[in-house]
Design a protein around this motif. Structure first.
Motif: not given
Length: 164
Positions: A53-54, A56-57, A131, A134, A137-138
């Motif tokens: 998922t990271q 993909e972000r 950005d 996001t 978040e990671s």
């Protein structure tokens, strides 16, 4: 990619992070297969899904900026993974191997924490708030898995390895 300005540097950092996540995703599956402790195995498998998922972000951010997500191979992550393989080849017994897996996984996570922290700071300097959010978040996810690995090590794996 030639780096001519601050934004180019930011995008190059994101490209490196894509490579980091790709390499880590593969390594986590191998590490989970080598783990014997159920909590450790579960943590590594769960983090594999999070890692995908990271990545993909990161790819989405790079595409928004018109940058090639696959333009770089991160050599530092290659070296860290190579060291993990080497260490696992030297460790005898399940308990000791699990302790070594955690130590290696935390080295990998600490590298990611540094990389995400730097990338988020660069995004902030560029006033790319979406950005930055996001990436933050990671970054928080990386810190959470690091804390979980510490808990598994202190509470279960390392005492078992010490007693073995």
């Amino acid at each position: 990619m030639e780096i001519r300005n601050f934004k180019d540097m930011y995008l190059a950092e994101l490209q490196e992070l894509v490579s980091v996540e790709e390499q880590l995703a593969e390594a986590l599956l191998r590490m989970a297969a080598a783990a014997s402790h159920p909590a450790l195995k579960d943590a590594l498998v769960d983090h594999h899904a999070e890692t995908v998922t990271q990545k993909e972000r990161l790819v989405a951010i790079l595409r928004q900026h018109g940058a090639d997500p696959s333009a770089h191979v991160d050599q530092a992550m290659e070296a860290l993974i190579r060291e993990t393989r080497k260490m696992l080849g030297m460790l005898e017994g399940d308990d000791l191997r699990d302790a070594g897996l955690i130590a290696s996984a935390q080295k990998l996570e600490h590298y990611e924490i540094a990389a995400y922290g730097s990338a988020a700071a660069l995004a902030g300097q560029l006033e790319l708030r979406n950005d930055q959010a996001t990436l933050h978040e990671s970054l928080m996810e990386e810190k959470e898995i690091d804390a979980l690995l510490t808990d598994i090590a202190k509470g279960e794996v390392n005492p078992d390895a010490l007693a073995a």
